[in-house]
Design an enzyme around this catalytic site. Structure first.
Site, PDB file in Angstrom:
ATOM      1  N   SER A  51     -16.426  32.178  -6.818  1.00 39.68           N
ATOM      2  CA  SER A  51     -15.589  31.032  -6.455  1.00 39.68           C
ATOM      3  C   SER A  51     -14.706  31.338  -5.243  1.00 39.68           C
ATOM      4  O   SER A  51     -14.141  30.413  -4.644  1.00 39.68           O
ATOM      5  CB  SER A  51     -14.703  30.625  -7.639  1.00 39.68           C
ATOM      6  OG  SER A  51     -15.481  30.183  -8.731  1.00 39.68           O
ATOM      7  N   GLY A 244     -17.853  27.845  -9.190  1.00 44.04           N
ATOM      8  CA  GLY A 244     -18.429  28.077  -7.876  1.00 44.04           C
ATOM      9  C   GLY A 244     -17.435  27.755  -6.776  1.00 44.04           C
ATOM     10  O   GLY A 244     -16.337  27.256  -7.037  1.00 44.04           O
ATOM     11  N   GLY A 246     -16.193  26.234  -2.734  1.00 46.34           N
ATOM     12  CA  GLY A 246     -16.396  25.132  -1.814  1.00 46.34           C
ATOM     13  C   GLY A 246     -15.947  23.778  -2.327  1.00 46.34           C
ATOM     14  O   GLY A 246     -15.299  23.648  -3.371  1.00 46.34           O
ATOM     15  N   CYS A 273     -14.567  24.815 -13.951  1.00 48.02           N
ATOM     16  CA  CYS A 273     -14.157  24.945 -12.557  1.00 48.02           C
ATOM     17  C   CYS A 273     -14.929  23.979 -11.655  1.00 48.02           C
ATOM     18  O   CYS A 273     -14.761  22.775 -11.767  1.00 48.02           O
ATOM     19  CB  CYS A 273     -14.300  26.404 -12.111  1.00 48.02           C
ATOM     20  SG  CYS A 273     -13.448  26.800 -10.575  1.00 48.02           S
ATOM     21  N   LEU A 274     -15.791  24.453 -10.765  1.00 43.96           N
ATOM     22  CA  LEU A 274     -16.587  23.560  -9.925  1.00 43.96           C
ATOM     23  C   LEU A 274     -17.470  22.671 -10.791  1.00 43.96           C
ATOM     24  O   LEU A 274     -17.667  21.488 -10.478  1.00 43.96           O
ATOM     25  CB  LEU A 274     -17.444  24.371  -8.950  1.00 43.96           C
ATOM     26  CG  LEU A 274     -18.317  23.560  -7.981  1.00 43.96           C
ATOM     27  CD1 LEU A 274     -17.452  22.752  -7.025  1.00 43.96           C
ATOM     28  CD2 LEU A 274     -19.254  24.473  -7.194  1.00 43.96           C
ATOM     29  N   GLN A 277     -15.363  19.814 -11.895  1.00 40.01           N
ATOM     30  CA  GLN A 277     -15.122  18.863 -10.819  1.00 40.01           C
ATOM     31  C   GLN A 277     -16.348  17.992 -10.555  1.00 40.01           C
ATOM     32  O   GLN A 277     -16.234  16.767 -10.350  1.00 40.01           O
ATOM     33  CB  GLN A 277     -14.721  19.622  -9.546  1.00 40.01           C
ATOM     34  CG  GLN A 277     -13.407  20.381  -9.689  1.00 40.01           C
ATOM     35  CD  GLN A 277     -13.231  21.453  -8.631  1.00 40.01           C
ATOM     36  OE1 GLN A 277     -14.075  21.632  -7.743  1.00 40.01           O
ATOM     37  NE2 GLN A 277     -12.132  22.217  -8.725  1.00 40.01           N
ATOM     38  N   ASN A 315      -8.745  29.597 -10.565  1.00 38.60           N
ATOM     39  CA  ASN A 315      -9.146  29.877  -9.197  1.00 38.60           C
ATOM     40  C   ASN A 315      -9.789  28.630  -8.622  1.00 38.60           C
ATOM     41  O   ASN A 315     -10.990  28.433  -8.738  1.00 38.60           O
ATOM     42  CB  ASN A 315     -10.129  31.059  -9.144  1.00 38.60           C
ATOM     43  CG  ASN A 315     -10.702  31.235  -7.753  1.00 38.60           C
ATOM     44  OD1 ASN A 315     -10.107  30.803  -6.770  1.00 38.60           O
ATOM     45  ND2 ASN A 315     -11.875  31.841  -7.651  1.00 38.60           N
ATOM     46  N   GLY A 317      -9.230  25.444  -5.323  1.00 39.60           N
ATOM     47  CA  GLY A 317      -8.491  24.800  -4.248  1.00 39.60           C
ATOM     48  C   GLY A 317      -8.713  23.312  -4.197  1.00 39.60           C
ATOM     49  O   GLY A 317      -8.130  22.612  -3.365  1.00 39.60           O
ATOM     50  N   PHE A 318      -9.584  22.796  -5.075  1.00 36.77           N
ATOM     51  CA  PHE A 318      -9.815  21.366  -5.239  1.00 36.77           C
ATOM     52  C   PHE A 318      -9.495  21.002  -6.681  1.00 36.77           C
ATOM     53  O   PHE A 318      -9.519  21.857  -7.575  1.00 36.77           O
ATOM     54  CB  PHE A 318     -11.265  21.007  -4.917  1.00 36.77           C
ATOM     55  CG  PHE A 318     -11.637  21.164  -3.472  1.00 36.77           C
ATOM     56  CD1 PHE A 318     -11.641  20.086  -2.612  1.00 36.77           C
ATOM     57  CD2 PHE A 318     -11.983  22.416  -2.957  1.00 36.77           C
ATOM     58  CE1 PHE A 318     -11.981  20.225  -1.275  1.00 36.77           C
ATOM     59  CE2 PHE A 318     -12.318  22.581  -1.628  1.00 36.77           C
ATOM     60  CZ  PHE A 318     -12.318  21.481  -0.774  1.00 36.77           C
ATOM     61  N   HIS A 357     -10.509  29.044 -16.410  1.00 37.28           N
ATOM     62  CA  HIS A 357     -11.605  29.969 -16.738  1.00 37.28           C
ATOM     63  C   HIS A 357     -11.402  30.533 -18.140  1.00 37.28           C
ATOM     64  O   HIS A 357     -10.691  31.527 -18.323  1.00 37.28           O
ATOM     65  CB  HIS A 357     -11.654  31.107 -15.716  1.00 37.28           C
ATOM     66  CG  HIS A 357     -12.298  30.720 -14.426  1.00 37.28           C
ATOM     67  ND1 HIS A 357     -13.591  31.049 -14.103  1.00 37.28           N
ATOM     68  CD2 HIS A 357     -11.824  30.002 -13.384  1.00 37.28           C
ATOM     69  CE1 HIS A 357     -13.886  30.564 -12.906  1.00 37.28           C
ATOM     70  NE2 HIS A 357     -12.824  29.923 -12.450  1.00 37.28           N
ATOM     71  N   GLU A 359     -13.321  32.238 -19.941  1.00 36.75           N
ATOM     72  CA  GLU A 359     -13.942  33.548 -20.183  1.00 36.75           C
ATOM     73  C   GLU A 359     -13.015  34.701 -19.821  1.00 36.75           C
ATOM     74  O   GLU A 359     -13.229  35.835 -20.244  1.00 36.75           O
ATOM     75  CB  GLU A 359     -15.237  33.660 -19.381  1.00 36.75           C
ATOM     76  CG  GLU A 359     -15.094  34.084 -17.932  1.00 36.75           C
ATOM     77  CD  GLU A 359     -14.454  33.036 -17.032  1.00 36.75           C
ATOM     78  OE1 GLU A 359     -14.051  33.363 -15.908  1.00 36.75           O
ATOM     79  OE2 GLU A 359     -14.369  31.858 -17.457  1.00 36.75           O
TER      80      GLU A 359
END
Length: 379
Positions: A51, A244, A246, A273-274, A277, A315, A317-318, A357, A359
């Site tokens: 990530s 992930g 981006g 996370c990603l 989203q 972790n 940023g979006f 996260h 985990e």
């Protein structure tokens, strides 16, 4: 009196601000988005978390390196983070699990690092102005050219609109049966799975897969561009969407149609996370770029239904814009730092996701129940 070594590394921000220090790890130049991480432990896991692709990580905890490095703590084959910024020079390893020192480990994997930086000042700047574009240079022969570094930082395209998952995903499908670490044997193998899970890899951390296996899953991992037809061809009992790097909207160009196909098939689905989203995007919500993001192992998250507070690792940023969640989708978790969305679920269906996260072990096991919940949803 012993004089301090002359600076041989420089961190340059796009606004022209310079931080000089002493380099370690690999020589060279790294250009990316600069963020900060507040975790006091786990620097090796952070640097190898996919990530962090496209980013340089500032560690707010001043002492880095005393645990050394070892293969068991790597979340991927190589560091995804481009560089490391620390307050102190890395300390020598003093842990029984250390296989080598941090600087040598970074150098072998091509990651640039700088020590001796005023990380408090740097962190304040990131909080006030947002995550800047930056260039980090290290040359043992002497400090790199500052003007060149500033120009490189200004030339960085940024992470908005960037699909970085293809650079960290698995090149082909594979099976995973390794479970969470246990004393004294290390990582045991899953030999009696209860359910079959297809994990779509947008930059999956190894410990996420281990937690799925420990919860009772037989795991097939597919690359990021897997289609709904390819996912369903494995006849899974449930589908997992990994973390992930981006912009989720960019990766969602090909991932959202797959997710919608899985939703139409009625399978249990869990995202982190990603993956969280992009599930939101598939359901009709929107995502936004954050000012300085959430990066650390001390983030309090409240579960809306129960009021329980979990100490989590984050972790990202979006973030998902909770105001855009459609009817039939409800917010399940909220950050107690800034009120941002940290989880959702589809009412009446075994479809849910979280931003943090589970985990990781900052709580230390506050969020492991999510893996059990996912496996229990498969009937």
């Amino acid at each position: 009196m012993t004089s301090r070594p002359a600076p041989n590394a420089t961190l340059a921000l796009a606004d022209g601000t310079l931080f000089h220090g002493r380099g370690f790890g690999a020589e060279g130049i790294a250009v990316g988005e600069l963020c900060f991480n507040t975790a006091m432990t786990g620097y090796q896991e952070i640097m190898t978390d996919p990530s962090y692709a496209g980013q340089i990580v500032t560690f707010t905890f001043p002492h880095v390196g005393n645990v050394g490095a070892n293969p068991e703590d790597e979340e991927a084959d190589r560091p995804a983070a481009l560089g490391m910024v620390t307050r102190m020079d890395p300390t020598a390893p003093s842990n029984w699990r250390a296989a080598e020192d941090l600087s040598r480990w970074l150098a072998r994997r091509g990651a640039v690092a700088i020590g001796g930086v005023d990380t408090r000042r740097l962190t304040r700047a990131i909080r006030q102005k947002g995550m800047p574009h930056a260039a980090l240079g290290f040359s043992a022969a002497g400090a790199p050219d500052a003007d060149r570094l500033i120009a490189a930082a200004r030339g960085f395209a940024g992470l908005e609109g960037a699909d970085l998952a293809l650079g960290v995903t698995a090149p082909q499908a594979y099976r995973w049966d390794e479970m969470r670490w246990a004393w004294p044997g290390g990582f045991p193998r899953q030999e009696a799975p209860r359910k079959k899970v297809v994990a779509v890899d947008f930059g999956a951390k190894r410990n996420i897969l281990r937690c799925l296996a420990s919860a009772g899953a037989e795991i097939v991992v597919l690359p990021a561009k897997a289609t709904a037809e390819e996912v369903l061809a494995h006849e899974p009992d449930g589908v997992f969407l990994s973390n992930g790097p981006g912009d989720p909207a960019a990766t969602g160009e090909y991932a959202v149609p797959m997710i919608r196909g899985v939703l139409e098939a009625g399978l249990p689905l869990f995202g982190i996370c990603l993956g969280h989203q992009m599930l939101a995007l598939a359901l009709g919500a929107k995502t936004v770029k954050m000012n300085h993001g959430h990066h650390g192992a001390n983030h309090p998250v409240r579960e809306v239904e129960t009021g329980k507070v979990e100490i989590t690792s984050m972790n990202h940023g979006f973030a998902v814009d909770a105001q855009t969640l459609p009817d039939g989708v409800e917010e399940t978790h909220v950050s107690l730092f800034d009120g941002s969305n940290c989880g959702l679920r589809v009412k009446g269906r075994p479809v849910f996701s979280v931003q943090h996260h589970p985990e990781a072990s900052p709580g230390p096991q506050d969020s492991f129940y999510l893996f059990e919940r996912f496996l229990a949803s498969m009937r």
